[in-house]
Design an enzyme around this catalytic site. Structure first.
Site, short mmCIF file in Angstrom:
data_model
loop_
_atom_site.label_atom_id
_atom_site.label_comp_id
_atom_site.label_asym_id
_atom_site.label_seq_id
_atom_site.Cartn_x
_atom_site.Cartn_y
_atom_site.Cartn_z
N GLU A 116 0.80 -1.21 0.04
CA GLU A 116 -0.01 0.02 -0.22
C GLU A 116 0.90 1.05 0.16
O GLU A 116 1.90 1.03 0.02
CB GLU A 116 -1.07 -0.02 1.22
CG GLU A 116 -0.17 0.11 2.69
CD GLU A 116 -1.39 -0.21 3.74
OE1 GLU A 116 -2.40 -0.90 3.49
OE2 GLU A 116 -1.02 0.24 4.78
N HIS A 124 -4.23 3.65 7.99
CA HIS A 124 -2.80 3.07 8.67
C HIS A 124 -1.80 4.20 9.00
O HIS A 124 -1.82 5.01 8.23
CB HIS A 124 -2.28 1.89 7.99
CG HIS A 124 -2.82 0.59 7.71
ND1 HIS A 124 -2.77 -0.22 6.79
CD2 HIS A 124 -3.88 0.06 8.64
CE1 HIS A 124 -3.50 -1.26 6.74
NE2 HIS A 124 -4.21 -1.25 8.05
#
Lengths: 296, 386
Positions: free
Chosen positions: A213, A251
């Site tokens: 990611e 995150h």
């Protein structure tokens, strides 16, 4: 075979009480077949909860049961101390799923582990854990969506995308050797390269799926490793192509700062390294199924 | 969480990092009072969380109260790259001899803290890194050992800061490192760090990003949180405890897990749409969480369709389905919903939903098909409105 954990791995759950997250997940892991041999709780040493003997410290648990791995899901203020306690007790593999640990604590903990306990591997924090289907499950991955027997190894920074990947493969009858969630924090204990090299060395793993990611440069570093060391095919997917710069996408580690950490740059690096780069999780699954069929 | 300059300077003060005397003003009258207290000449600075304030006319020098009145009046309410100025920082103007740069952040690949120090401050450090990389002295600091005065002093010399600035700069850098570590910053940056003509070193600007994960041990951060976001959607989501980021598209997104939520945005984009938001409902997608999520998305006037993308792991899909059905009873939605539910107990979840499906609540088997449907619905509704 599998990487990091197998059917012989014995696990101590750190922080067990009748209402703790640790016990909840530990019992699920045990139901899957994981050898959960002990729990810890400074106030409940000597008790037994759901058939799990409880010790005041990890050191006592290790001494009494020989546990080699630990599972931590304690709240963020206590997580760093729990990790270090496990390492000091001689635990070789620590899984910490706790989300929300301050980056400063992670940085100190990581560097202390490297210096003082080089033989200990930390997985996480802020990760779903690890599953070697049919053998061992430490963490919160649902065992139902994993399929034993290999030949695919999975490594991922994201929790739900890991489940998605398992599901895509299992539905097509393609099993997994081990699925490792390395987590979405800025200082992960285990990184892509650790997992790629372990999968490369594992004779039963024939291909690897890697899910990255935005944020940081771990994917770029993994690309260098793939180009130089991986003989097995790697299928990649990187989430966050449309993420705006400067915003943390959930995150703590998923943030584009300046020109650093974009999905585009990561996908280009992985493509140049010879990996198959898919545009979405479904395509990644489809491409992997094709590769496994070709491998025979 | 990014701080405004004035908050950054107040945070610096907690760690004894010297700054210019000054204060905050929300009105022209307050600005004059702060200028009187700081001593003329003063600098009037727009407080917005975006770079390029000076070029946009958001930073002005004022020699007396009349000039403060004129500049404060012009800057308050000014729009700087989409950020409206509601607050000013007014400080005593420094006589600048030299401008330096100093910062601490985490070097993720090295897993150490990274200090950057340059004798060429006052401009974008990225620009210096590109045109004159030798002008930046980088120092990796082991998080376990920390930064001591001696190491800081050597670093200052290596960076080539002027002799007159070195001792004070070394002290300031040790303080800045403490601010960065004990103060739980993701970034602590001073640009410019100045040497005044009368030989004092202090911070003329402050760029501080706090690590949200450390909020639990910083009760003093509560005041910063109150001014954190101007986006009313984000404020509402925060009050409801949701992990939400407002974007500019028309497809409202609800997903579980940050990675899946990010991926959902990407897939919507791939099929020609644009997401109105990022929203991760996390592990427990029950009726309360679903209702809260739908309420926030429903309040966004640009949303034309809603894509709910849930992969059940520990959260079973049948529980999620119940949550969605219950939430629909609580929230009066303006837009149709497209659901993609997969994972643990997906079959049970789909059967629970079946009797509720309509042209306002649709289900698709895969993420890609659901994205296509949601984007098509958003387009259709935009055309209808046009």
């Amino acid at each position: 075979m599998s990487i990091f954990v197998d059917e012989t791995t014995t696990v101590v759950i750190q922080g067990v009480s009748p209402t703790s997250q640790g016990l909840y997940h530990g019992l699920r892991n045990r139901a899957y077949g994981t050898k959960v041999v002990a729990g810890t709780n400074p106030k409940r040493g000597g008790e037994e909860i759901e058939g799990i003997p409880v010790f005041a410290t990890v050191a006592e648990a290790v001494q009494a049961t020989g546990a080699v791995a630990s599972f931590i899901s304690v709240p963020p203020p206590h997580a760093a101390a729990a990790i270090l306690e496990a390492a000091e007790a001689g635990i070789g593999f620590i899984v910490c799923i706790t989300e929300g640990i301050p980056a400063q604590d992670e940085a100190v903990t990581y560097n202390r582990l490297v210096e003082e306990h080089p033989a200990t591997r930390l997985l996480g924090p802020n990760c779903p854990g690890i599953i070697s289907p049919g053998k061992c499950n430490i963490g919160i991955t649902s065992g139902d969506i994993a399929l034993p027997g290999g030949p695919v190894g999975i490594v991922s920074r994201s929790g739900t995308l890991t489940y998605q990947a398992l599901h895509e493969l299992s539905q097509q009858g393609v099993g997994q050797t081990t699925c490792v969630g390395i987590g979405g924090d800025p200082v992960p204990g285990t990184n892509f390269i650790d997992c790629l090299s372990a999968f490369e060395a594992d004779p039963d793993t024939k291909a690897v799926m890697m899910i990255g990611e935005i944020g940081g440069s771990e994917e770029e570093r993994a690309a260098e490793y793939i180009a130089e060391h991986m003989t097995k095919p790697v299928v990649c997917y990187v989430a966050g192509v449309t993420a705006p710069p400067g915003r943390k996408m959930g995150h703590a580690g998923a943030i584009i700062s300046g020109s650093q950490g974009t999905a585009q740059a990561k996908m280009e690096a992985l493509t140049a390294a010879g990996a198959v780069v898919a545009q979405n999780p479904t395509e990644a699954g489809v491409r992997m199924v094709e590769i496994v069929k070709e491998l025979g | 969480m990014d701080l405004f300059e004035y908050q950054g300077k107040q945070y610096f003060a907690r760690f004894s990092i010297p700054t210019s005397p000054g204060g905050v003003a929300d009105t022209v009258t307050e600005a004059v009072a702060q200028a009187d207290a700081a001593g003329y000449p003063v600098v009037v600075k727009a407080q917005v969380k975006v770079g390029g304030r000076g070029k946009a006319g958001g930073i002005k020098l004022a020699a007396d109260a009349d000039e403060v009145r004129r500049h404060a009046g012009a800057i308050l309410g000014m729009d700087i790259k989409g950020h409206v100025v509601h607050r000013l920082w007014v400080e005593h103007a420094s006589d600048i001899d030299k401008e330096y740069y100093a910062s601490f952040t985490l070097d993720r690949p090295a897993k150490k803290h990274l200090g950057m120090l340059s004798r060429e401050g006052g401009v974008e450090i990225e620009e210096v890194a590109r045109t004159n990389p030798g002008a930046i002295a980088r120092l990796h600091v082991d998080p376990v050992r920390g930064l001591d005065r001696e190491a800081a002093r050597r670093w200052v010399e290596e960076a080539g800061l002027d002799e007159a600035a070195r001792d004070q700069a070394a002290d300031l850098l040790v303080a800045l490192y403490r601010c960065y570590t004990e103060g739980d910053c993701d970034l602590a940056e001073i640009n410019p760090l100045i040497l005044t003509t009368d030989g004092r070193v202090h911070a003329l600007d402050a760029k501080v990003t706090l690590d949200d994960n450390a909020t639990f041990r910083h009760p003093e951060w509560a005041e910063y949180a109150a001014t954190e976001t101007e986006d009313p959607r984000e404020r509402m989501a925060k009050e409801k405890g949701l992990n939400y980021i407002g974007l500019s598209g028309t497809v409202g997104i609800i997903a579980n897990g940050a990675g899946l939520a990010m991926s959902t945005l990407d897939v919507v984009n791939q099929v020609g749409g644009e997401a109105a938001n990022f929203l991760d409902v996390g592990g427990g997608a029950n009726a309360d969480v679903m209702s809260a999520a739908l309420e926030v998305i429903n309040a966004d006037p640009s949303v034309r369709s809603i894509f709910v993308n849930i992969f059940g792991g520990i959260t079973r899909v049948d529980e999620v389905a119940k949550g969605v059905i219950e939430a629909l009873g609580r929230v009066d939605l303006r837009s149709p919903i497209v659901l993609r539910l997969d994972g643990t107990n997906a079959e049970e979840g789909r059967s629970l939903l079946a009797p509720h499906l309509s042209d306002r609540l649709l289900a698709e088997p895969t993420m890609l098909e659901a994205a296509r449907r949601a984007v098509a619905l958003a387009g259709q509704r935009s055309e209808e409105r046009a």
